[in-house]
Scaffold this active site. Structure first.
Site, PDB file in Angstrom:
ATOM      1  N   PHE A 147      29.625  43.114  32.323  1.00 14.23           N
ATOM      2  CA  PHE A 147      29.873  42.930  33.733  1.00 14.23           C
ATOM      3  C   PHE A 147      28.543  42.934  34.366  1.00 14.23           C
ATOM      4  O   PHE A 147      27.509  43.689  34.159  1.00 14.23           O
ATOM      5  CB  PHE A 147      30.581  44.453  34.132  1.00 14.23           C
ATOM      6  CG  PHE A 147      31.129  44.396  35.548  1.00 14.23           C
ATOM      7  CD1 PHE A 147      32.319  43.767  35.888  1.00 14.23           C
ATOM      8  CD2 PHE A 147      30.428  44.740  36.606  1.00 14.23           C
ATOM      9  CE1 PHE A 147      32.913  43.700  36.996  1.00 14.23           C
ATOM     10  CE2 PHE A 147      30.881  44.815  37.803  1.00 14.23           C
ATOM     11  CZ  PHE A 147      32.197  44.396  37.972  1.00 14.23           C
ATOM     12  N   ASP A 230      29.408  51.984  29.521  1.00 12.11           N
ATOM     13  CA  ASP A 230      29.937  51.712  30.445  1.00 12.11           C
ATOM     14  C   ASP A 230      31.767  51.887  30.484  1.00 12.11           C
ATOM     15  O   ASP A 230      32.268  50.975  29.780  1.00 12.11           O
ATOM     16  CB  ASP A 230      29.778  50.612  31.283  1.00 12.11           C
ATOM     17  CG  ASP A 230      30.201  50.178  32.511  1.00 12.11           C
ATOM     18  OD1 ASP A 230      31.175  50.786  33.068  1.00 12.11           O
ATOM     19  OD2 ASP A 230      29.730  49.563  33.491  1.00 12.11           O
ATOM     20  N   TYR A 260      38.039  53.992  40.615  1.00 13.05           N
ATOM     21  CA  TYR A 260      39.144  53.080  41.463  1.00 13.05           C
ATOM     22  C   TYR A 260      40.001  52.240  40.680  1.00 13.05           C
ATOM     23  O   TYR A 260      40.973  51.520  41.077  1.00 13.05           O
ATOM     24  CB  TYR A 260      38.455  52.424  42.683  1.00 13.05           C
ATOM     25  CG  TYR A 260      37.286  51.368  42.230  1.00 13.05           C
ATOM     26  CD1 TYR A 260      37.299  50.193  41.618  1.00 13.05           C
ATOM     27  CD2 TYR A 260      36.131  52.052  42.356  1.00 13.05           C
ATOM     28  CE1 TYR A 260      36.269  49.643  40.944  1.00 13.05           C
ATOM     29  CE2 TYR A 260      35.020  51.255  41.949  1.00 13.05           C
ATOM     30  CZ  TYR A 260      35.014  50.173  41.388  1.00 13.05           C
ATOM     31  OH  TYR A 260      33.962  49.269  41.412  1.00 13.05           O
ATOM     32  N   LYS A 261      39.693  52.207  39.356  1.00 11.36           N
ATOM     33  CA  LYS A 261      40.551  51.350  38.553  1.00 11.36           C
ATOM     34  C   LYS A 261      41.700  51.974  37.797  1.00 11.36           C
ATOM     35  O   LYS A 261      42.598  52.350  38.478  1.00 11.36           O
ATOM     36  CB  LYS A 261      39.665  50.580  37.301  1.00 11.36           C
ATOM     37  CG  LYS A 261      38.643  49.714  37.874  1.00 11.36           C
ATOM     38  CD  LYS A 261      37.555  49.262  37.111  1.00 11.36           C
ATOM     39  CE  LYS A 261      36.565  48.371  38.019  1.00 11.36           C
ATOM     40  NZ  LYS A 261      35.371  47.977  37.204  1.00 11.36           N
ATOM     41  N   ARG A 409      43.743  37.502  34.311  1.00 14.10           N
ATOM     42  CA  ARG A 409      43.900  38.748  33.357  1.00 14.10           C
ATOM     43  C   ARG A 409      45.177  39.409  33.977  1.00 14.10           C
ATOM     44  O   ARG A 409      45.468  39.567  35.517  1.00 14.10           O
ATOM     45  CB  ARG A 409      42.627  39.877  34.144  1.00 14.10           C
ATOM     46  CG  ARG A 409      41.316  39.250  33.804  1.00 14.10           C
ATOM     47  CD  ARG A 409      40.082  40.171  33.773  1.00 14.10           C
ATOM     48  NE  ARG A 409      40.119  40.928  35.379  1.00 14.10           N
ATOM     49  CZ  ARG A 409      39.269  41.682  35.749  1.00 14.10           C
ATOM     50  NH1 ARG A 409      38.450  42.292  34.815  1.00 14.10           N
ATOM     51  NH2 ARG A 409      39.306  42.203  37.086  1.00 14.10           N
TER      52      ARG A 409
HETATM   53  C1  LIG Z   1      34.060  47.885  37.900  1.00 14.03           C
HETATM   54  C2  LIG Z   1      32.923  47.908  36.950  1.00 14.03           C
HETATM   55  C3  LIG Z   1      31.634  48.273  37.595  1.00 14.03           C
HETATM   56  C4  LIG Z   1      31.631  48.376  39.168  1.00 14.03           C
HETATM   57  O1  LIG Z   1      30.667  48.997  39.586  1.00 14.03           O
HETATM   58  P1  LIG Z   1      30.514  49.491  41.150  1.00 14.03           P
HETATM   59  O2  LIG Z   1      29.046  50.235  41.263  1.00 14.03           O
HETATM   60  O3  LIG Z   1      31.575  50.650  41.202  1.00 14.03           O
HETATM   61  O4  LIG Z   1      30.685  48.541  41.934  1.00 14.03           O
HETATM   62  C5  LIG Z   1      30.768  48.395  36.869  1.00 14.03           C
HETATM   63  N1  LIG Z   1      30.779  48.182  35.504  1.00 14.03           N
HETATM   64  C6  LIG Z   1      31.892  47.709  34.945  1.00 14.03           C
HETATM   65  C7  LIG Z   1      32.046  47.441  33.508  1.00 14.03           C
HETATM   66  C8  LIG Z   1      33.078  47.409  35.689  1.00 14.03           C
HETATM   67  O5  LIG Z   1      34.121  47.173  35.120  1.00 14.03           O
END
Ligand SMILES: *Cc1c(COP(=O)(O)O)cnc(C)c1O
Length: 449
Positions: A147, A230, A260-261, A409
């Site tokens: 990501f 992560d 939030y996921k 997805r």
């Molecule tokens: C959703 C996600 C993020 C999001 O980071 P925020 O700081 O909440 O915007 C980071 N890393 C991964 C792998 C994600 O899936």
């Protein structure tokens, strides 16, 4: 891997079969707790989980506390606001397989990557604050399919220490554009002796591959490197044993995730982090008064006395309104049991993959590993016109998202998705391509989905 000739094929291809599966699903009742949009098939819980009534209730309680207690809420609220990040950490700890003191809810995921990568870089030789600043600089090992925010944050932390991100950020290459082979992580560790931190996702956000956290931790430790993860795409859907990962169960060093996921904590909800207890006492890179020892925080000294727990990596005041929903949302997952949640998630994605094989044509393929041990909570359905297919789905009340270049997805989040929903999604895709309906859409790329 289509198996349309198998005896299974006939039984999976009816809506009655899907309903049978729902009837025998022990978690089916949890759907009633969620605000499932009327008439929609919501398949985007890996981007933003739906609102559970339990989360709205804890949010409302905190709003009431604010109205009724005002400043007194820091101590008089129940649970009190002052220790709320720690309290949520205690609730989350079993979901990630850690001790309560090793987990805290704080900041955002990106900020947590900044502070934890920064913290651990500062413990390594070859960094200005490290034990031997004149040593060769350390590398951080990531991968090709990460990501983006993870790389941005790590590059910034390297830059701030006078290290060249183009040299010190090393990405393991993907062999197929979808997955990362753990053997390739091990190979880089063998080839270069400068890797100080291995930072990998638990689940890749596009293909949904679940990486072997245990194996990567062991490999990192064997080569004298720290192992961080992560877990944004797995916490709440996949059970973890971060505290026991690696050889001799020594445990992963640190991890971050968002709420939030799959945790259903609401848009931008406060994130979570884990730091193994052997690192408690290490000075956080991004210091702030909320990471101070709670016993002395309000003595308001100008020297920072960081907490002896993962709570030290908090920075500023706990954002109560972005944290309160997490309490109720996590309660539901704890009650269902993360192992059972994972079991249902696998049953749903198994079923989805079977249906894609059976019902959709050769233009479609599944980019997610089929082995349970390598699969997270969503399925990447690949199609050359993936963007147009995803647009057509949205117009038919199927909420999915598209990730370039060709991935639709589909996330059947286990607490509120029925097998019948999965069946209808595949049926809808079939209807779209049979009628060539996706060709009515612009092939252009879109905005946030
Ligand atoms: C959703 C996600 C993020 C999001 O980071 P925020 O700081 O909440 O915007 C980071 N890393 C991964 C792998 C994600 O899936």
């Amino acid at each position: 891997m289509t198996d349309t000739d198998s005896p299974r094929a006939e039984s999976t291809s009816t809506v009655e079969d899907a309903r049978d599966r729902d009837e025998s699903d022990p978690l089916a009742g949890y759907r009633d707790h969620f605000a499932v949009p009327e008439g929609e098939r919501y398949m985007d819980g890996n981007s933003l989980g739906l609102a559970p009534d339990t989360a709205l209730a804890t949010l409302e309680r905190v709003v009431d506390e604010w109205r009724d207690l005002a400043i007194r809420g820091w101590e008089a609220a129940d649970p009190d606001w002052f220790h709320y990040g720690e309290h949520l950490g205690d609730l989350l700890a079993p979901l990630v397989g850690a001790d309560p003191d090793e987990v805290v809810v704080a900041n955002s995921t990106t900020v947590n990557i900044h502070t934890l990568i920064g913290t651990f870089l500062d413990t390594l030789p070859g960094t200005p604050a490290g034990p031997d600043p004149s040593a060769d600089p350390p590398a951080v090992l990531v991968n090709d399919l990460d990501f983006p925010t993870d790389h941005y944050a790590i590059r910034a932390q390297l830059r701030q220490r006078g290290l060249d991100p183009d040299e010190q950020l090393v990405a393991v290459e993907s062999r197929d554009g979808r997955t990362i082979d753990e053997a390739d992580v091990e190979a880089v560790l063998r080839e270069r002796d400068d890797v100080g931190i291995v930072f990998m996702p638990s689940v890749l956000y596009r293909s949904g591959q679940l990486l072997d956290v245990d194996r990567i931790t062991a490999a990192a430790h064997d080569h004298g490197a720290l192992a961080g993860f992560d877990c944004a795409h797995s916490v709440g859907a996949v059970d973890h044993a971060l505290g026991d990962a690696g050889g001799d169960d020594e445990g992963a060093d640190f991890a971050v995730w968002c709420s939030y996921k799959y945790l259903n904590g609401g848009p931008g909800a406060t994130a979570g982090l884990y730091v193994h207890e052997r690192h408690h006492g290490t000075t956080p890179a991004l210091a702030g008064w909320w990471g101070n020892d709670k016993a002395t925080q309000f003595e308001m000294r100008h020297t920072y006395d960081h907490a002896g727990t993962a709570g030290a990596w908090q920075i500023g005041t706990v954002p109560m309104l972005s944290s309160a929903p997490i309490e109720g949302a996590v309660e539901l997952i704890r009650e269902a049991g993360i192992e059972r949640v994972r079991e249902k998630s696998l049953a749903l994605t198994d079923y989805l993959i079977e249906l894609v094989d059976e019902r959709l044509g050769d233009d479609f393929s599944v980019g997610t590993p089929r082995e349970h041990a390598r699969r997270g909570g969503h399925v990447a359905i690949e199609h050359p016109e993936g963007f147009r297919v995803s647009e057509a789905l949205r117009d038919r009340d199927v909420v999915v998202d598209f990730r370039p270049p060709n991935v639709v997805r589909v996330c059947p989040a286990p607490l509120y998705t029925r097998f019948e929903d999965v069946y209808r999604v595949v049926e809808t895709i079939e209807g779209i391509v049979d009628a060539d309906a996706h060709r009515e859409y612009d092939p252009r790329d879109g905005g946030v989905t």
